[in-house]
Write a protein that holds these residues in place. Sequence first.
Motif, PDB file in Angstrom:
ATOM      1  N   GLY A 190       2.010  -2.467  22.840  1.00 11.95           N
ATOM      2  CA  GLY A 190       2.861  -1.278  22.904  1.00 11.95           C
ATOM      3  C   GLY A 190       3.835  -1.222  21.742  1.00 11.95           C
ATOM      4  O   GLY A 190       4.140  -0.143  21.216  1.00 11.95           O
ATOM      5  N   GLY A 191       4.315  -2.400  21.334  1.00 12.55           N
ATOM      6  CA  GLY A 191       5.258  -2.454  20.222  1.00 12.55           C
ATOM      7  C   GLY A 191       4.648  -2.034  18.906  1.00 12.55           C
ATOM      8  O   GLY A 191       5.298  -1.372  18.088  1.00 12.55           O
ATOM      9  N   LEU A 192       3.397  -2.401  18.674  1.00 15.39           N
ATOM     10  CA  LEU A 192       2.731  -1.982  17.433  1.00 15.39           C
ATOM     11  C   LEU A 192       2.600  -0.460  17.375  1.00 15.39           C
ATOM     12  O   LEU A 192       2.744   0.143  16.300  1.00 15.39           O
ATOM     13  CB  LEU A 192       1.355  -2.637  17.319  1.00 15.39           C
ATOM     14  N   LYS A 193       2.361   0.154  18.519  1.00 19.40           N
ATOM     15  CA  LYS A 193       2.279   1.627  18.556  1.00 19.40           C
ATOM     16  C   LYS A 193       3.651   2.230  18.241  1.00 19.40           C
ATOM     17  O   LYS A 193       3.746   3.227  17.513  1.00 19.40           O
ATOM     18  CB  LYS A 193       1.790   2.112  19.915  1.00 19.40           C
ATOM     19  N   ILE A 194       4.708   1.624  18.791  1.00 24.04           N
ATOM     20  CA  ILE A 194       6.058   2.104  18.493  1.00 24.04           C
ATOM     21  C   ILE A 194       6.344   1.993  17.000  1.00 24.04           C
ATOM     22  O   ILE A 194       6.896   2.914  16.382  1.00 24.04           O
ATOM     23  CB  ILE A 194       7.096   1.301  19.299  1.00 24.04           C
ATOM     24  N   VAL A 195       5.958   0.855  16.406  1.00 26.75           N
ATOM     25  CA  VAL A 195       6.162   0.664  14.969  1.00 26.75           C
ATOM     26  C   VAL A 195       5.448   1.752  14.177  1.00 26.75           C
ATOM     27  O   VAL A 195       6.014   2.352  13.253  1.00 26.75           O
ATOM     28  CB  VAL A 195       5.687  -0.738  14.533  1.00 26.75           C
ATOM     29  N   ARG A 196       4.186   2.011  14.531  1.00 29.18           N
ATOM     30  CA  ARG A 196       3.423   3.053  13.810  1.00 29.18           C
ATOM     31  C   ARG A 196       4.088   4.414  13.953  1.00 29.18           C
ATOM     32  O   ARG A 196       4.220   5.163  12.977  1.00 29.18           O
ATOM     33  CB  ARG A 196       1.983   3.114  14.348  1.00 29.18           C
ATOM     34  N   ASP A 197       4.494   4.762  15.189  1.00 26.96           N
ATOM     35  CA  ASP A 197       5.085   6.083  15.432  1.00 26.96           C
ATOM     36  C   ASP A 197       6.408   6.256  14.679  1.00 26.96           C
ATOM     37  O   ASP A 197       6.656   7.314  14.089  1.00 26.96           O
ATOM     38  CB  ASP A 197       5.313   6.292  16.936  1.00 26.96           C
ATOM     39  N   LEU A 198       7.244   5.222  14.699  1.00 29.08           N
ATOM     40  CA  LEU A 198       8.542   5.336  14.034  1.00 29.08           C
ATOM     41  C   LEU A 198       8.418   5.208  12.520  1.00 29.08           C
ATOM     42  O   LEU A 198       9.228   5.765  11.776  1.00 29.08           O
ATOM     43  CB  LEU A 198       9.508   4.299  14.589  1.00 29.08           C
ATOM     44  N   ALA A 199       7.409   4.496  12.056  1.00 29.58           N
ATOM     45  CA  ALA A 199       7.153   4.439  10.611  1.00 29.58           C
ATOM     46  C   ALA A 199       6.710   5.807  10.103  1.00 29.58           C
ATOM     47  O   ALA A 199       7.024   6.195   8.969  1.00 29.58           O
ATOM     48  CB  ALA A 199       6.104   3.386  10.297  1.00 29.58           C
ATOM     49  N   ALA A 200       5.970   6.551  10.925  1.00 27.25           N
ATOM     50  CA  ALA A 200       5.538   7.890  10.539  1.00 27.25           C
ATOM     51  C   ALA A 200       6.733   8.825  10.351  1.00 27.25           C
ATOM     52  O   ALA A 200       6.661   9.791   9.590  1.00 27.25           O
ATOM     53  CB  ALA A 200       4.584   8.462  11.584  1.00 27.25           C
ATOM     54  N   LYS A 201       7.837   8.537  11.034  1.00 25.87           N
ATOM     55  CA  LYS A 201       9.061   9.332  10.900  1.00 25.87           C
ATOM     56  C   LYS A 201      10.017   8.708   9.875  1.00 25.87           C
ATOM     57  O   LYS A 201      11.135   9.197   9.712  1.00 25.87           O
ATOM     58  CB  LYS A 201       9.766   9.446  12.256  1.00 25.87           C
ATOM     59  N   ASN A 202       9.581   7.632   9.222  1.00 24.56           N
ATOM     60  CA  ASN A 202      10.405   6.916   8.228  1.00 24.56           C
ATOM     61  C   ASN A 202      11.692   6.366   8.832  1.00 24.56           C
ATOM     62  O   ASN A 202      12.699   6.206   8.155  1.00 24.56           O
ATOM     63  CB  ASN A 202      10.720   7.823   7.035  1.00 24.56           C
ATOM     64  N   ILE A 203      11.633   6.053  10.134  1.00 23.97           N
ATOM     65  CA  ILE A 203      12.732   5.371  10.801  1.00 23.97           C
ATOM     66  C   ILE A 203      12.598   3.871  10.579  1.00 23.97           C
ATOM     67  O   ILE A 203      13.561   3.194  10.209  1.00 23.97           O
ATOM     68  CB  ILE A 203      12.745   5.716  12.303  1.00 23.97           C
ATOM     69  N   ILE A 204      11.398   3.373  10.782  1.00 31.64           N
ATOM     70  CA  ILE A 204      11.060   1.992  10.413  1.00 31.64           C
ATOM     71  C   ILE A 204      10.379   2.041   9.048  1.00 31.64           C
ATOM     72  O   ILE A 204       9.478   2.861   8.820  1.00 31.64           O
ATOM     73  CB  ILE A 204      10.144   1.345  11.460  1.00 31.64           C
ATOM     74  N   LEU A 205      10.809   1.178   8.162  1.00 28.10           N
ATOM     75  CA  LEU A 205      10.255   1.128   6.817  1.00 28.10           C
ATOM     76  C   LEU A 205       9.463  -0.164   6.633  1.00 28.10           C
ATOM     77  O   LEU A 205       9.772  -1.190   7.253  1.00 28.10           O
ATOM     78  CB  LEU A 205      11.377   1.191   5.776  1.00 28.10           C
ATOM     79  N   PHE A 206       8.456  -0.115   5.772  1.00 27.12           N
ATOM     80  CA  PHE A 206       7.619  -1.301   5.537  1.00 27.12           C
ATOM     81  C   PHE A 206       7.141  -1.285   4.099  1.00 27.12           C
ATOM     82  O   PHE A 206       7.273  -0.294   3.385  1.00 27.12           O
ATOM     83  CB  PHE A 206       6.414  -1.320   6.494  1.00 27.12           C
ATOM     84  N   ASP A 207       6.554  -2.406   3.692  1.00 24.41           N
ATOM     85  CA  ASP A 207       6.010  -2.545   2.344  1.00 24.41           C
ATOM     86  C   ASP A 207       4.494  -2.666   2.461  1.00 24.41           C
ATOM     87  O   ASP A 207       3.974  -3.699   2.870  1.00 24.41           O
ATOM     88  CB  ASP A 207       6.599  -3.788   1.671  1.00 24.41           C
ATOM     89  N   ALA A 208       3.791  -1.607   2.104  1.00 22.00           N
ATOM     90  CA  ALA A 208       2.336  -1.591   2.270  1.00 22.00           C
ATOM     91  C   ALA A 208       1.617  -2.521   1.313  1.00 22.00           C
ATOM     92  O   ALA A 208       0.414  -2.715   1.437  1.00 22.00           O
ATOM     93  CB  ALA A 208       1.809  -0.177   2.068  1.00 22.00           C
ATOM     94  N   LYS A 209       2.312  -3.159   0.387  1.00 18.81           N
ATOM     95  CA  LYS A 209       1.672  -4.090  -0.536  1.00 18.81           C
ATOM     96  C   LYS A 209       1.443  -5.450   0.083  1.00 18.81           C
ATOM     97  O   LYS A 209       0.703  -6.270  -0.455  1.00 18.81           O
ATOM     98  CB  LYS A 209       2.531  -4.232  -1.801  1.00 18.81           C
ATOM     99  N   ARG A 210       2.125  -5.716   1.166  1.00 18.77           N
ATOM    100  CA  ARG A 210       1.958  -7.041   1.795  1.00 18.77           C
ATOM    101  C   ARG A 210       0.595  -7.186   2.403  1.00 18.77           C
ATOM    102  O   ARG A 210      -0.009  -6.244   2.858  1.00 18.77           O
ATOM    103  CB  ARG A 210       3.025  -7.246   2.876  1.00 18.77           C
TER     104      ARG A 210
END
Length: 251
Positions: free
Chosen positions: A231-251
């Motif tokens: 469930g947490g991974l889905k939350i991460v994806r959803d909030l990343a889509a709104k640019n609330i959670i940020l990540f580095d796609a190069k990792r």
Amino acid sequence: MGVDFKAKQQEFSAYLRDPAKHPAPADVKPGRMAIYRELFFNNIDNFLAVNFPVLRKLLTDTQWRELAEDFFTRHTCKTPYFTEIAEEFLDYLQTERNHPDDPPYMLELAHYEWAEMAVSIAKEDNPVNPPFSGDWSTQALHLSPQAWPLAYRFPVHLISPDYQPSEPPEQPTFLIVYRNLDDEVRFIHITPITYQLLALIQERPGQTAAACLKSVAEQLRHPQPEIIYEGGLKIVRDLAAKNIILFDAKR
């Protein structure tokens, strides 16, 4: 020319703050001083009303006037900027205000309204996540500087003239306020688990999603941590889509 300008300025400002306790300067006409005082107070009053519209609506004219007068009289602002007066008002409510007739939710409601204003005028740019379709669990996570997780005893987002709770409900309210790419401020009502995840990312930026979700599951002592993980991974994806959670796609 022998006037002590600093002393005269203090005499002038003392009257403007509290004319009931401090006399007007003897060399200024009373009518003129009354106009000055009303102009100064109205500036503060109008600014508070604009930044705390729900709180203003909930109070009667008499209650609001008393509150604004008390703030104007008692609180010493540490900033000359009007945009920071709302935060000074919060400090006043939290450390100086003690009135038995105030609504029990007043401080939390004021904080909720202040958060909307503060995020809207924050100077930082809105970061944007790059496209990504890989393994989310390996991504190092950060919280956008334009996203704030919030926790309240009262459901502040529901308070209105028709709903004014006298006691906090059994469950607290968790929200996130953020500014989107169109510079619009939005609120999302979130679950306690989402709040814990966001608070953890904010406290320990740079951890992978897998590490964050493991920590959340351990904190909750959940009997099935895999449920939290998926469930947490889905939350991460959803909030990343709104640019609330940020990540580095190069990792």
